[in-house]
Design a protein around this motif. Structure first.
Motif, mmCIF file in Angstrom:
data_model
loop_
_atom_site.group_PDB
_atom_site.id
_atom_site.type_symbol
_atom_site.label_atom_id
_atom_site.label_comp_id
_atom_site.label_asym_id
_atom_site.label_seq_id
_atom_site.Cartn_x
_atom_site.Cartn_y
_atom_site.Cartn_z
ATOM 1 N N THR A 1 0.628 -1.274 0.049
ATOM 2 C CA THR A 1 -0.013 0.136 0.008
ATOM 3 C C THR A 1 0.909 1.298 -0.040
ATOM 4 O O THR A 1 0.423 2.134 -0.767
ATOM 5 N N SER A 2 2.003 1.028 0.648
ATOM 6 C CA SER A 2 2.932 2.350 0.633
ATOM 7 C C SER A 2 3.551 2.369 -0.708
ATOM 8 O O SER A 2 3.501 3.639 -0.976
ATOM 9 N N GLU A 3 4.230 1.515 -1.325
ATOM 10 C CA GLU A 3 4.666 1.426 -2.526
ATOM 11 C C GLU A 3 3.710 1.923 -3.739
ATOM 12 O O GLU A 3 3.863 2.646 -4.559
ATOM 13 N N TYR A 4 2.343 1.760 -3.578
ATOM 14 C CA TYR A 4 1.348 1.887 -4.709
ATOM 15 C C TYR A 4 1.126 3.349 -4.737
ATOM 16 O O TYR A 4 1.241 3.855 -5.640
ATOM 17 N N GLN A 5 1.093 3.965 -3.528
ATOM 18 C CA GLN A 5 0.700 5.352 -3.407
ATOM 19 C C GLN A 5 2.132 6.244 -4.215
ATOM 20 O O GLN A 5 1.790 7.130 -4.874
ATOM 21 N N LYS A 6 3.192 5.662 -4.130
ATOM 22 C CA LYS A 6 4.270 6.196 -4.675
ATOM 23 C C LYS A 6 4.326 6.128 -6.414
ATOM 24 O O LYS A 6 4.802 7.122 -6.881
ATOM 25 N N VAL A 7 3.834 5.319 -6.878
ATOM 26 C CA VAL A 7 3.758 4.832 -8.229
ATOM 27 C C VAL A 7 2.584 4.985 -9.075
ATOM 28 O O VAL A 7 2.393 4.894 -10.292
ATOM 29 N N THR B 1 -3.917 7.079 -9.006
ATOM 30 C CA THR B 1 -5.156 6.664 -8.433
ATOM 31 C C THR B 1 -5.296 6.053 -7.193
ATOM 32 O O THR B 1 -4.301 5.440 -6.549
ATOM 33 N N LYS B 2 -6.199 6.283 -6.416
ATOM 34 C CA LYS B 2 -6.517 5.648 -5.167
ATOM 35 C C LYS B 2 -6.550 4.091 -5.276
ATOM 36 O O LYS B 2 -7.200 3.488 -6.150
ATOM 37 N N LEU B 3 -5.943 3.459 -4.192
ATOM 38 C CA LEU B 3 -5.952 1.940 -4.386
ATOM 39 C C LEU B 3 -7.051 1.392 -4.129
ATOM 40 O O LEU B 3 -7.895 1.790 -3.165
ATOM 41 N N ASP B 4 -7.785 0.563 -5.035
ATOM 42 C CA ASP B 4 -9.066 -0.157 -5.007
ATOM 43 C C ASP B 4 -8.882 -1.583 -4.643
ATOM 44 O O ASP B 4 -8.509 -2.396 -5.384
ATOM 45 N N MET B 5 -8.794 -1.867 -3.162
ATOM 46 C CA MET B 5 -8.525 -3.376 -2.726
ATOM 47 C C MET B 5 -9.413 -3.703 -1.810
ATOM 48 O O MET B 5 -10.191 -3.162 -0.891
ATOM 49 N N GLY B 6 -9.867 -5.165 -2.113
ATOM 50 C CA GLY B 6 -10.414 -5.852 -1.015
ATOM 51 C C GLY B 6 -9.274 -6.803 -0.227
ATOM 52 O O GLY B 6 -8.157 -6.195 0.003
ATOM 53 N N LYS B 7 -9.471 -7.893 0.307
ATOM 54 C CA LYS B 7 -8.688 -8.439 1.214
ATOM 55 C C LYS B 7 -7.299 -8.833 0.708
ATOM 56 O O LYS B 7 -6.312 -8.796 1.050
ATOM 57 N N SER B 8 -7.657 -9.542 -0.670
ATOM 58 C CA SER B 8 -6.541 -9.874 -1.342
ATOM 59 C C SER B 8 -6.658 -9.456 -2.776
ATOM 60 O O SER B 8 -5.799 -9.829 -3.432
ATOM 61 N N CYS B 9 -7.593 -8.666 -3.178
ATOM 62 C CA CYS B 9 -7.800 -8.542 -4.588
ATOM 63 C C CYS B 9 -7.760 -6.913 -4.779
ATOM 64 O O CYS B 9 -8.173 -6.073 -4.064
ATOM 65 N N VAL B 10 -6.897 -6.670 -5.751
ATOM 66 C CA VAL B 10 -6.573 -5.374 -6.242
ATOM 67 C C VAL B 10 -7.334 -5.148 -7.436
ATOM 68 O O VAL B 10 -7.175 -6.091 -8.509
ATOM 69 N N ARG B 11 -8.284 -4.172 -7.481
ATOM 70 C CA ARG B 11 -8.751 -3.805 -8.778
ATOM 71 C C ARG B 11 -8.596 -2.742 -9.598
ATOM 72 O O ARG B 11 -8.164 -1.676 -9.113
ATOM 73 N N PHE B 12 -8.135 -3.006 -11.018
ATOM 74 C CA PHE B 12 -7.984 -1.845 -11.803
ATOM 75 C C PHE B 12 -8.946 -1.765 -12.912
ATOM 76 O O PHE B 12 -9.079 -2.493 -13.684
ATOM 77 N N LYS B 13 -9.684 -0.747 -12.792
ATOM 78 C CA LYS B 13 -10.775 -0.114 -13.566
ATOM 79 C C LYS B 13 -10.244 0.090 -15.079
ATOM 80 O O LYS B 13 -11.027 0.040 -15.962
#
Length: 152
Positions: free
Chosen positions: A98-104, A107-119
């Motif tokens: 989550t920290s690295e995602y914000q750096k790269v 868009t806001k991280l769209d995530m469930g427990k193990s699922c990352v969604r990319f619209k």
């Protein structure tokens, strides 16, 4: 709505055309960074990666005939979904991601427990996913999995 197919190539070919390039690139990113021992296959209608019975004979506790699932991705109705069970099982890994995602990502991280969604396919941070894929070996995953089973 998962894409139909019995091979990764069929699943990708049956995706909406605007997602096919991203699905091909996501598969290549995963395969290029996947620790030795995981096996690619189809699970639950998705391209998936599991610990094979040759490394973990007990298989998946819900259905021991199946190998131990770990990671998968799919083109679903409104997004491309990337599932990584290590994010669910390991808080340190989740915090790192989550920290690295914000750096790269813009868009806001769209995530469930193990699922990352990319619209949008162009929002997928391929390099970050490649790095994430390297962080857990089959042996690591078996350890996390067995610890989780003991706490149930």
């Amino acid at each position: 709505m998962k894409t139909e197919g019995t091979t990764p190539e069929q699943i990708i070919a049956n995706c909406p055309e605007e997602r096919q390039e991203a699905m091909i690139r996501l598969r290549k990113t995963i395969n290029d960074n996947l620790p030795e021992g995981f096996k690619e296959g189809i699970g639950y209608g998705m391209i998936g990666y599991a610990v094979p019975h040759s490394l973990y004979p007990a298989g998946y506790h819900c259905d021991p005939k199946l190998p131990l699932p770990f990671m998968s991705f799919a083109s679903q109705k409104n997004f491309i979904a990337f599932y990584h069970m290590g994010l669910y099982a390991n808080k340190e890994l989740l915090d790192w991601f989550t920290s690295e995602y914000q750096k790269v990502s813009k868009t806001k991280l769209d995530m469930g427990k193990s699922c990352v969604r990319f619209k949008k396919p162009d929002q997928i941070p391929f390099e970050l996913i490649g790095e994430l894929v390297t962080k857990i070996t089959p042996s690591d995953w078996i350890t996390f999995y067995e610890q989780a089973l003991k706490t149930k």
